[in-house]
Structures are given as C-alpha cells and as structure tokens.
Scaffold this motif. Structure first.
Motif, PDB file in Angstrom:
ATOM      1  N   ALA A 136       0.818  -1.206   0.000  1.00 43.41           N
ATOM      2  CA  ALA A 136       0.000   0.000   0.000  1.00 43.41           C
ATOM      3  C   ALA A 136       0.860   1.268   0.000  1.00 43.41           C
ATOM      4  CB  ALA A 136      -0.948  -0.007   1.196  1.00 43.41           C
ATOM      5  N   GLY A 137       2.163   1.081  -0.189  1.00 40.97           N
ATOM      6  CA  GLY A 137       3.022   2.232  -0.405  1.00 40.97           C
ATOM      7  C   GLY A 137       3.598   2.883   0.842  1.00 40.97           C
ATOM      8  N   PHE A 138       3.513   2.201   1.989  1.00 45.13           N
ATOM      9  CA  PHE A 138       4.117   2.792   3.191  1.00 45.13           C
ATOM     10  C   PHE A 138       5.633   2.638   3.144  1.00 45.13           C
ATOM     11  CE2 PHE A 138      -0.278   2.471   4.388  1.00 45.13           C
ATOM     12  CZ  PHE A 138      -0.471   3.705   5.022  1.00 45.13           C
ATOM     13  N   ASP A 139       6.317   3.741   3.435  1.00 44.90           N
ATOM     14  CA  ASP A 139       7.787   3.764   3.336  1.00 44.90           C
ATOM     15  C   ASP A 139       8.456   3.321   4.618  1.00 44.90           C
ATOM     16  OD1 ASP A 139       7.742   5.319   0.792  1.00 44.90           O
ATOM     17  OD2 ASP A 139       6.838   6.832   2.126  1.00 44.90           O
ATOM     18  N   VAL A 140       7.781   3.656   5.734  1.00 49.42           N
ATOM     19  CA  VAL A 140       8.368   3.338   7.040  1.00 49.42           C
ATOM     20  C   VAL A 140       7.319   2.577   7.851  1.00 49.42           C
ATOM     21  CG1 VAL A 140       9.437   4.242   9.127  1.00 49.42           C
ATOM     22  CG2 VAL A 140       9.689   5.494   6.966  1.00 49.42           C
ATOM     23  N   ILE A 141       7.711   1.394   8.344  1.00 48.14           N
ATOM     24  CA  ILE A 141       6.805   0.632   9.200  1.00 48.14           C
ATOM     25  C   ILE A 141       7.386   0.651  10.609  1.00 48.14           C
ATOM     26  CG2 ILE A 141       5.503  -1.519   9.419  1.00 48.14           C
ATOM     27  CD1 ILE A 141       5.278  -1.016   6.579  1.00 48.14           C
ATOM     28  N   LEU A 142       6.650   1.198  11.531  1.00 46.86           N
ATOM     29  CA  LEU A 142       7.085   1.195  12.928  1.00 46.86           C
ATOM     30  C   LEU A 142       6.352   0.060  13.637  1.00 46.86           C
ATOM     31  CD1 LEU A 142       6.834   5.039  13.707  1.00 46.86           C
ATOM     32  CD2 LEU A 142       8.798   3.746  12.834  1.00 46.86           C
ATOM     33  N   ILE A 143       7.103  -0.790  14.301  1.00 47.41           N
ATOM     34  CA  ILE A 143       6.461  -1.906  15.006  1.00 47.41           C
ATOM     35  C   ILE A 143       6.786  -1.799  16.486  1.00 47.41           C
ATOM     36  CG2 ILE A 143       6.193  -4.403  15.146  1.00 47.41           C
ATOM     37  CD1 ILE A 143       7.153  -4.428  12.210  1.00 47.41           C
ATOM     38  N   GLU A 144       5.757  -1.506  17.233  1.00 50.83           N
ATOM     39  CA  GLU A 144       5.911  -1.278  18.660  1.00 50.83           C
ATOM     40  C   GLU A 144       5.699  -2.577  19.413  1.00 50.83           C
ATOM     41  OE1 GLU A 144       2.835   1.313  20.120  1.00 50.83           O
ATOM     42  OE2 GLU A 144       3.581   1.306  22.177  1.00 50.83           O
ATOM     43  N   THR A 145       6.457  -2.781  20.477  1.00 48.75           N
ATOM     44  CA  THR A 145       6.186  -3.917  21.351  1.00 48.75           C
ATOM     45  C   THR A 145       6.481  -3.522  22.785  1.00 48.75           C
ATOM     46  OG1 THR A 145       6.524  -6.271  21.744  1.00 48.75           O
ATOM     47  CG2 THR A 145       8.475  -5.007  21.184  1.00 48.75           C
ATOM     48  N   VAL A 146       5.923  -4.268  23.724  1.00 53.59           N
ATOM     49  CA  VAL A 146       6.242  -3.998  25.120  1.00 53.59           C
ATOM     50  C   VAL A 146       7.292  -4.973  25.590  1.00 53.59           C
ATOM     51  CG1 VAL A 146       4.185  -2.882  25.998  1.00 53.59           C
ATOM     52  CG2 VAL A 146       4.180  -5.339  25.644  1.00 53.59           C
TER      53      VAL A 146
END
Lengths: 360, 360
Positions: free
Chosen positions: B179-189
C-alpha cells in the motif's frame, strides 16, 4: 599405443592385491581368547559398584561405542547403575584456552582428594574428534592428579554433534556416580554451545578467567556471566596480583547488574593461583556453602529435575527436526522454497506449510 | 409449598424468552446488502495497490480472521501483494510501559510524515487479547498522528500465541508495503519473547528508556541491549536533563562491552524529549545513516533473507513440536516418563526414545 595400455588403466588393479593375507593362526587364537575376555555386563556392573576403575573405563568405552551390540549393553549397564547414581555434586568448569583450566583442576582435584573425596574429571568438547582433543587430550597435563587412586580422568567422548557428546557425558556421569565418585568435574572450552550443555548437566558452574588481561569485561562472552555461580580469577600472583584484584572488583560490579538467581545464590568472584596452590581451599569453601544453601532450600533437587526434563524434551525435539529435514522430498522442497523466499515469491509461513504438508 | 413451586425452579424458564424477535425486514435487507458489499479479493488488492487505507484495513481484518473462507482469501491477497512488498524500512520500538513509546511514535511519526514519508504503525503484543491491549489499544494516544492522511495505525492482532501474532504482523507488513508505506514502525512492550519476535522482523531495533530512573543498567533486560541498534533516552528535558546525560554515558559504556555487530553498525545512545519534540530529527538522521550503511554494505538485504529463513524454519519446527506433543499417546507417555525420571528409573535419552517410538 593407447590400445596396448588399455588393460593397465587406472581402473585396473592386479588381481588379489587388496586381499588380506592368510591369518596367522596363532595370532587368531590369541585374538579370540582376548575377545572372550571382554567382560560381561554383569561383570562390568559389579565392577563399577565395587568402585573398580578398570570396569568403569571399559563400561564408558561401551557407552561411547557406536556398535549395535554395544548400544544394547550400554543400555543395560546404565539401567543397572541408575539406582546408585545421582549422589555426587557436579561442577562445570569453563574458560578460554590459556585460562589455566587443567592447572586449576589439578590443584582443586588434589585438594578434594586430600579431603577424602573421590573425584572424576570429564570433558565436553565436541571439537575434539576433529582437533584430536584441545582439552584433556593429554592426561599428563594433570600429572599429579592422574596418579591419585581416588581420581578418575576421562577425556571427551568423540561425536559428530554436541548432542551426541552431551548424551555420552551425561551417561558417563551416571556410571561415575554409581562407582562412588563424590565430585564430578566437567571441563569445557569456551566455544559454541558446549558451555550451555555443560551448564545444563551440572549443579554449579564456574568460570575461570585470567588476571590482568586488560579490559576484563570486554572479553567475556555474553550469556556466560549469567550462567556462572562463581568467577575465579586465576594466576592471581606476583606481578599479576594487583590487576587481578582490580578485575575482581570489575566482575563483582558486573555480576551485581544481573537479577537475583532463582537459586538464592549471589555469585562471587574469587582469586586464586592454581600453580602456587593459593586460594583453592577458599574456593572449595564457597562451593560447599553453595551446596549447603541449595540443598536446604530445595533448589538442588528441583534443578536436577528440571535438567532431566530439559534433556528429555531437547532430545525429542532435536530428533524430530533431524528426521524431518532428512526426508529427501523435504530437502528438495526446502531448497525450492528458500529460493522462492529470496525472490519474494512466497512468505515464510506459506513456505513452511508446503514443507509440512510433504510429510503427511 | 415446595411441590407447588416445582415448575419455577431455577432450571425452568418461560418458553420463548431466549428466542430472537422476528427480524425487522428493513434492517435485514440493509444487512444483506452490506454483506453483499463485502469487497472481493480483487477489489481489496486493487484498493491496497491504490493506497486506499479502507481496503488495507479490511484486508488486514481478513488476515486476522480465523474463519476458513477468510484464510483462503488472505492467502490470495498476500500472494498478490508480495511482488509490491519489501520496499519499506522496518523499525522495531520497545521499552517498558511508561517509557513514552506512544508519545515518541507520535512525535517521530509526525516528523516522518512532514518529510513526505508514509508511515504505518503496527504492534506486537501477544498479551493484548487478554489485557484488552496494553499498547495502542486506544488510538487517541496518538491523536495527532492518527489524523494524518499518510499515517496508518493498527493495533496488535489478537492471538493465543506469540507465533500467531507474529505471523499476522509479518503478513500485515507485506500489505502495508504494497500500500506504499515507506516506514513501518512496530511497537512492542518489554514482556516475554515479543521483543525477540519484533527484532526478527525489523531492520532497525530501537530501545526506549526513561531518563533519571536511577541505576540505569540495573533495570535493563538481558539480551535487549544486545539487540538494540540505538538506545533512546526519552523525557530528557527540564530537571531530567542532567540525569539523562549521565544515563547516556552509562549506556554508551555498556554498549561498548559488546562485540562489534555484524552490520558494521556501532549502536548509539541518543537523548530526546518526545513530548517537547526535541531530539527527534537527530534520531531520524542517525536511523537514516544506519540504512545508508547497511544498504551499501549488503547487510540489509542479507538480514532480510536470513529473517525469512528464520521464520520459515521456526514455523516448521514449532509446528512439528506442537503436533508431536498433541498426540494423546505421547501426552500420556510423557507424563509416565517424567515420573520415571523424577524417581531415577530412567535417563532423559531412554525416555525420549520411548516417546519418539510412539509416533512411528
């Protein structure tokens, strides 16, 4: 010319050259009688229970053997030794080459023997089958200890995999315990996963370090500090003493960073000079205190249970994997799927499913 | 009296009470037409490729669904998105609750958006199905970012196992990239194994710490420091600033203890105040430098390959284990063998063999 030589091509050989010579019948008889003398399982087990080191050695050789008939014998021997096992204390010793492990074990072992303990020294060194034994390969490295009646030194079982070596070592521990050894020292070198393996088969784990090697923490492998129940700084003598003391402080500070151990034991850094026999009895005192602590708080018994469970599950799971990947159609498909992954044509999960469906 | 009341015991209920009311036919029609409107795989894929966030959301919901028909659709969607995936940079973000992860992501995300990047925020939180989402459960925690047209925020997939959640997150990454996202931020605890999972699906791993929490190293979990490509000390403002600077030094000293990373990257500690928007662009600069470095030295591409392989093998091996232990006769025998182990009647290896023979 080529035609003339066709009968002596590289693929030809003189008839009979590779055949064995007729057996010398005298030698054959001797061999046969030797074979007859190879002791029975009964003899070996009663030998072990009578603390006979020759029987112990022979039984360990049978455990280490890959021959089919030996494997059945090994099972029987272990089974019959089991009820008499489990009573020793098991101490793991690690350290980089040059840290002085052999000298330390010699010194420490002699102290134990002088206190009327029976000491067995084993090693876990999966590299030994290739390198012909980087540790304990030469028994003379412990030339005093090896002479002691109550000491037993046995180099690493050979094996292609750490799993195989670890299994044989654990089985050897059972035999040594049945043979009345009170203290089992298991030496390993700081390579690969062998330290983790030794940690999972011992009650106390000791990390041997060199004094004055500079930035002390720098050289320490991750995970090792976490496993250590004690850090021993060796060669803490003469000009080294000052650096050793500094290193001790640095290690103690680093140990402090880890959360409390489940055992309730706070790992300690100690100094010694194995060569000069200094600090050895203090180390034994600390280890004795450890065993008093963990035997009274139940951790000792519980850890052995957990270790057994760990090895059971570990053995099952590694065999499941090995058998799965050994399947030729899995092998072929895995290669194909890895290629598809690299080319972004599939996802790891899709690929995994394809592989798993193969074995159904 | 009791006899009289027998018909109104707690087990009785008035006939018909639990039956649904007759459907309002108007509503039923609306519902039916809504159902009809549920988009086809074709529609969803072309929506995703046209950067339509509604289509992306709907497709992710299908991926997360356990319904059989959705699983087939999910496969198709992923397969068709794959050729357009793999082009973003993936950044993992961890930190204990209270470290300010949401505020940081809000601040960092807004910067990225202002630099014309499209940013997707995902989470891996296997606990969320129980705790109803300890992170990102409430989108309003990022109230500015959520309004941005070029930002997409999606809370954790629910699932019983980390493996399940991780898989769904990885598949969601593919869709977001398509879908064209350049940056994927993946948060975790910072709980359980979720950090390791996020580390294995991202290119850059960022550890968020609080300033002035006292002995900084004490509270850090083992293994996390090792994974971090950067440590960010948040809330480094006002009275906290001095403590934050001290913490920075302490972390840098600790980072120095680890051997050089395979990536050739030396992890850095940086200060920021997400709330005051200070230090955020410096962090983006550092991360950009990282990506320049690893893309030019080939580590980036290689790491993604290795991650794919890791997830493939990991999926295979965990399924092998799950299926093995789910076998009822294995379950029964395992219990028996563990008891025998505890009573010193068998060895882990002998017990393992018994279990393995069962499934043959």
């Amino acid at each position: 010319m080529a035609k003339k030589k066709k009968n002596i091509s590289a693929l030809n050989e003189k008839e009979g050259v590779l055949q064995p010579e007729t057996l010398n019948m005298v030698v054959a008889k001797q061999l046969k009688s030797l074979k007859k003398k190879s002791p029975s399982v009964d003899e070996l087990v009663s030998g072990i229970l009578n603390q006979n080191q020759t029987a112990l050695s022979q039984a360990i050789t049978i455990i280490e053997s890959r021959a089919q008939k030996h494997q059945q014998q090994a099972k029987e021997i272990i089974e019959r030794c089991l009820p008499r096992s489990n009573k020793s204390i098991r101490i793991g010793i690690t350290g980089v080459p040059g840290a002085g492990k052999s000298t330390f074990i010699e010194s420490f072992g002699k102290l134990l023997v002088s206190e009327k303990k029976k000491v067995a020294v084993l090693t876990v060194d999966p590299s030994s089958s290739i390198s012909r034994g980087s540790i304990l390969g030469d028994k003379t490295r412990m030339e005093d200890l090896v002479k002691e009646e109550n000491a037993f030194i046995r180099p690493s079982a050979s094996g292609d995999t750490l799993g195989g070596v670890a299994r044989k070592t654990r089985e050897t521990i059972i035999l040594c315990e049945a043979a009345g050894f009170d203290v089992i020292l298991i030496e390993t070198v700081g390579v690969g996963q062998s330290e983790t393996a030794v940690h999972s088969m011992t009650d106390f784990f000791l990390l041997l370090k060199l004094a004055g090697a500079g930035d002390e923490l720098q050289g320490i492998k991750r995970g090792i500090m976490e496993m250590a129940d004690s850090i021993i700084i060796n060669k803490a003598d003469g000009e080294n003493l000052k650096a050793a003391k500094m290193a001790k402080n640095e290690f103690n500070r680093a140990l402090h960073l880890y959360p409390a151990k489940e055992s309730g034991w706070a790992p300690k850094t100690l100094l010694c000079s194995a060569l000069k026999n200094e600090g050895i009895s203090e180390i034994w005192e600390v280890i004795s205190t450890y065993f008093e602590t963990v035997k009274s708080n139940g951790y000792f018994q519980n850890k052995r249970k957990e270790q057994n469970k760990f090895w059971l599950l570990q053995t099952v799971e590694s065999r499941l994997k090995i058998e799965f990947y050994a399947n030729p159609s899995v092998k072929k498909e895995l290669e194909k799927q890895l290629k598809a992954l690299d080319e972004n044509r599939t996802t790891p999960f899709e690929a995994a499913e394809k592989l798993l469906n193969l074995s159904k």
